[in-house]
Design an enzyme around this catalytic site. Structure first.
Site, PDB file in Angstrom:
ATOM      1  N   GLY A  43       0.817  -1.220   0.000  1.00 42.70           N
ATOM      2  CA  GLY A  43       0.000   0.000   0.000  1.00 42.70           C
ATOM      3  C   GLY A  43       0.844   1.260   0.000  1.00 42.70           C
ATOM      4  N   CYS A  44       1.868   1.281   0.833  1.00 45.78           N
ATOM      5  CA  CYS A  44       2.727   2.468   0.932  1.00 45.78           C
ATOM      6  C   CYS A  44       3.500   2.697  -0.364  1.00 45.78           C
ATOM      7  CB  CYS A  44       3.675   2.341   2.121  1.00 45.78           C
ATOM      8  SG  CYS A  44       2.784   2.263   3.693  1.00 45.78           S
TER       9      CYS A  44
END
Length: 152
Positions: A43-44
Site C-alpha cells: 500500500g505504501c
C-alpha cells in the site's frame, strides 16, 4: 487527526539524504504532507509511486509533496531509489511529527491490537494552515483524490 483550519505543527526531520527539513521552509507554498506506515509495503509503495507520478500536476498548482514515516533515513533512501521517487521523504523514528499531527493510533489487524501510523494526508496552505485533512486514506487513490481536492 488534526482539524481543518488549525495551524500545522512545525517539524524538523531528516530526509532520505540526511538533510533536515522544517515546515517553515515551505511557507509561501502549498504542501501535501502525508503520513504512511512503512517503506516497501504494498500500500505504501502504491501511494508513494502515485504521488511521484503525479508530482508534475501538483507542482503546476504550486504544491510540494512530503511523505513522513517512522522508518530510518537509510530505509527511506533505499525506498526512494528503488522506486525512483521524486519527492522528499522524512524520517521520524522518535514520532515527534507523527504524534504532533495526531496520526499515531491504536490499530487492529487480524484481531491483534498495536500502535502505529494511521495513513493520513494533509493539504497545508501557504501560511501553514491545514485546509484539507483526510483520514482513512486509500493508498492507491490518495494522490488522485488530493489532486482533485486541490482544484476545489
Amino acid at each position: 487527526m488534526l482539524a481543518e483550519g488549525t495551524k500545522a505543527p512545525d517539524f524538523s526531520l531528516p530526509d532520505q539524504n540526511g538533510t533536515i527539513h522544517t515546515l517553515s521552509e515551505y511557507k509561501g507554498k502549498k504542501l501535501i504532507l502525508y503520513f504512511y506506515p512503512k517503506d516497501n509495503t504494498p500500500g505504501c509503495t502504491k501511494q508513494a509511486c502515485s504521488y511521484s507520478e503525479n508530482r508534475p500536476q501538483f507542482l503546476e498548482k504550486g504544491i510540494e509533496i512530503v511523505g513522513i514515516s517512522k522508518d530510518t533515513v537509510a530505509s527511506h533512501k533505499n525506498f526512494g531509489e528503488k522506486f525512483g521517487l521524486s519527492f522528499t521523504i522524512l524520517s521520524d523514528p522518535e514520532l515527534s511529527a507523527i504524534k504532533a499531527y495526531d496520526v499515531w493510533k491504536e490499530k487492529k489487524l487480524y484481531g491483534k491490537t498495536s500502535m502505529g501510523v494511521v495513513r493520513t494526508t494533509y493539504l497545508i496552505d501557504e501560511n501553514g494552515i491545514i485546509i484539507k485533512a483526510n483520514g482513512n486514506v486509500r493508498a492507491a487513490e490518495d494522490a488522485q483524490n488530493m489532486l482533485a481536492q486541490a482544484q476545489s
